[in-house]
Design an enzyme around this catalytic site. Structure first.
Site, PDB file in Angstrom:
ATOM      1  N   MET A  30       0.842  -1.202   0.000  1.00  0.00           N
ATOM      2  CA  MET A  30       0.000   0.000   0.000  1.00  0.00           C
ATOM      3  C   MET A  30       0.878   1.253   0.000  1.00  0.00           C
ATOM      4  SD  MET A  30      -3.399  -0.948   2.088  1.00  0.00           S
ATOM      5  CE  MET A  30      -2.742  -0.891   3.729  1.00  0.00           C
ATOM      6  N   HIS A  34       9.041   1.269   3.312  1.00  0.00           N
ATOM      7  CA  HIS A  34      10.159   1.304   4.265  1.00  0.00           C
ATOM      8  C   HIS A  34      11.010   0.063   4.021  1.00  0.00           C
ATOM      9  CE1 HIS A  34       7.746  -1.683   6.293  1.00  0.00           C
ATOM     10  NE2 HIS A  34       6.759  -0.814   6.457  1.00  0.00           N
ATOM     11  N   GLY A  36      11.165  -2.693   5.411  1.00  0.00           N
ATOM     12  CA  GLY A  36      10.422  -3.970   5.439  1.00  0.00           C
ATOM     13  C   GLY A  36       9.924  -4.311   4.044  1.00  0.00           C
ATOM     14  N   HIS A  37       9.251  -3.338   3.409  1.00  0.00           N
ATOM     15  CA  HIS A  37       8.786  -3.556   2.028  1.00  0.00           C
ATOM     16  C   HIS A  37       9.970  -3.855   1.101  1.00  0.00           C
ATOM     17  CE1 HIS A  37       5.571  -0.608   3.454  1.00  0.00           C
ATOM     18  NE2 HIS A  37       4.843  -1.635   3.075  1.00  0.00           N
ATOM     19  N   GLU A 151       6.107 -11.542   7.175  1.00  0.00           N
ATOM     20  CA  GLU A 151       5.739 -12.233   8.413  1.00  0.00           C
ATOM     21  C   GLU A 151       5.120 -11.265   9.425  1.00  0.00           C
ATOM     22  OE1 GLU A 151       9.214 -13.856  10.239  1.00  0.00           O
ATOM     23  OE2 GLU A 151       8.093 -14.919  11.787  1.00  0.00           O
ATOM     24  N   GLN A 156      -2.332 -12.372   7.974  1.00  0.00           N
ATOM     25  CA  GLN A 156      -2.600 -12.098   6.554  1.00  0.00           C
ATOM     26  C   GLN A 156      -1.970 -13.183   5.663  1.00  0.00           C
ATOM     27  OE1 GLN A 156      -2.620  -8.099   4.458  1.00  0.00           O
ATOM     28  NE2 GLN A 156      -0.505  -8.691   4.116  1.00  0.00           N
ATOM     29  N   ARG A 190       2.470   2.884   9.252  1.00  0.00           N
ATOM     30  CA  ARG A 190       1.712   3.630  10.277  1.00  0.00           C
ATOM     31  C   ARG A 190       2.618   4.256  11.335  1.00  0.00           C
ATOM     32  NH1 ARG A 190      -2.174  -0.409   9.174  1.00  0.00           N
ATOM     33  NH2 ARG A 190      -4.194   0.512   8.644  1.00  0.00           N
TER      34      ARG A 190
END
Ligand code: AMP
Length: 282
Positions: A30, A34, A36-37, A151, A156, A190
């Site tokens: 989305m 960061h 992580g993505h 993870e 999800q 977030r």
């Protein structure tokens, strides 16, 4: 780098990849990217010869309209970050919601079963149906060989597994480890919504997961829960929404399923009204 903004162009572009039988890797996001993505994108780039990152803030997975409106957007920087990994990575960034939903933002029906009735399934009614709806659409459009998820959103990944088992048996699901900051806080788009002061205190969320991992066989469950709640709620504006230990495949409660399974701690903390989730294998 190809940046595609509508479905017609995307389908045309994908036609040639299909002809050349390229191994397509898909990384749905989305945006507000960061590290992580980026770890998912790097994993895709290593193992596939065509990578597509999608950036789409999917309205049907938000049960709270305020959360949808305040969701951070940073499209220009997102493209720069992807480009810095490689200029051979492609991006699909639909120019409008209609491009995906054609005036019909209804949620499709999926039999997600028990996994949709616990944890985030309770806290965010309809959330996983919205996730399954968008991911099903993306899988149908891209027909990827491999898909990459984090993870960090463990529940999800179980929803995605259910979708794959039911409708896309040839897709390989790769689950990439959670990327954290130096305090252990799981990176999340977030996190940008937090004040600097709260952000600094957020390491307590991962500390609680570590504490639970260390102690869940020594302390009884209600006592463990009380201790975690008090650690979290020591800080102003931190509220524990849930902490639970569940089987990582069935999501049955620890103690209810046969205890030979692998268990995971799941936590959700509201910090200044922002929901932060995390989990850890015990
Ligand atoms: P989102 O943009 O939040 O929908 O996330 C897109 C993908 O990135 C999902 O598969 C997430 O699980 C994954 N993701 C988000 N945060 C992290 C993280 N800190 N480490 C690894 N993967 C992550």
């Amino acid at each position: 780098m190809q940046i595609v903004k509508n479905i017609i162009d995307l389908k045309n572009t994908l036609k040639s990849s299909k002809k050349e039988e390229k191994k397509i890797g898909l990384v749905p996001t989305m945006g507000s990217l960061h590290e992580g993505h980026l770890s998912l994108i790097k994993a895709a780039f290593k193992s596939c010869n065509e990578v597509w990152v999608t950036i789409f803030i999917n309205p049907t997975q938000f049960n709270d309209p305020k959360d949808f409106e305040s969701y951070p957007k940073d499209f220009e920087n997102d493209i720069k970050k992807i480009n810095s990994i490689s200029c051979n990575i492609n991006v699909f960034i639909p120019e409008s919601v209609n491009e995906i939903y054609q005036d019909n933002t209804n949620i499709d029906e999926f039999e997600l079963g028990f996994i949709n009735t616990v944890l985030e399934g309770i806290s965010r009614p309809g959330h996983f149906d919205g996730v399954a709806t968008i991911i099903n659409k993306l899988f149908e459009i891209f027909r990827p060989q491999v898909v990459f998820f984090g993870e960090k959103d463990f529940q999800q990944t179980l929803v995605i597994r259910t979708l794959i088992d039911g409708f896309f048996p040839n897709i390989i699901l790769v689950v990439c480890p959670t990327v954290r900051n130096k305090n252990g806080l799981a990176l999340s788009s977030r996190n940008k919504l937090l004040s600097a002061n709260s952000y600094k205190q957020c390491g307590i969320i991962f500390d609680c997961l570590l504490f639970a991992k260390e102690n869940y066989l020594k302390i009884d469950y209600p006592d463990l829960l009380r201790k975690i709640k008090s650690k979290i709620e020591k800080t102003n504006d931190f509220n524990l929404e849930y902490f639970e230990i569940r089987d990582e495949i069935t999501l049955e409660h620890f103690g209810k399923s046969n205890d030979k399974g692998r268990f995971r701690g799941f936590i959700c903390v509201k910090v200044e009204g922002v929901r932060l989730i995390d989990n850890l294998l015990f």
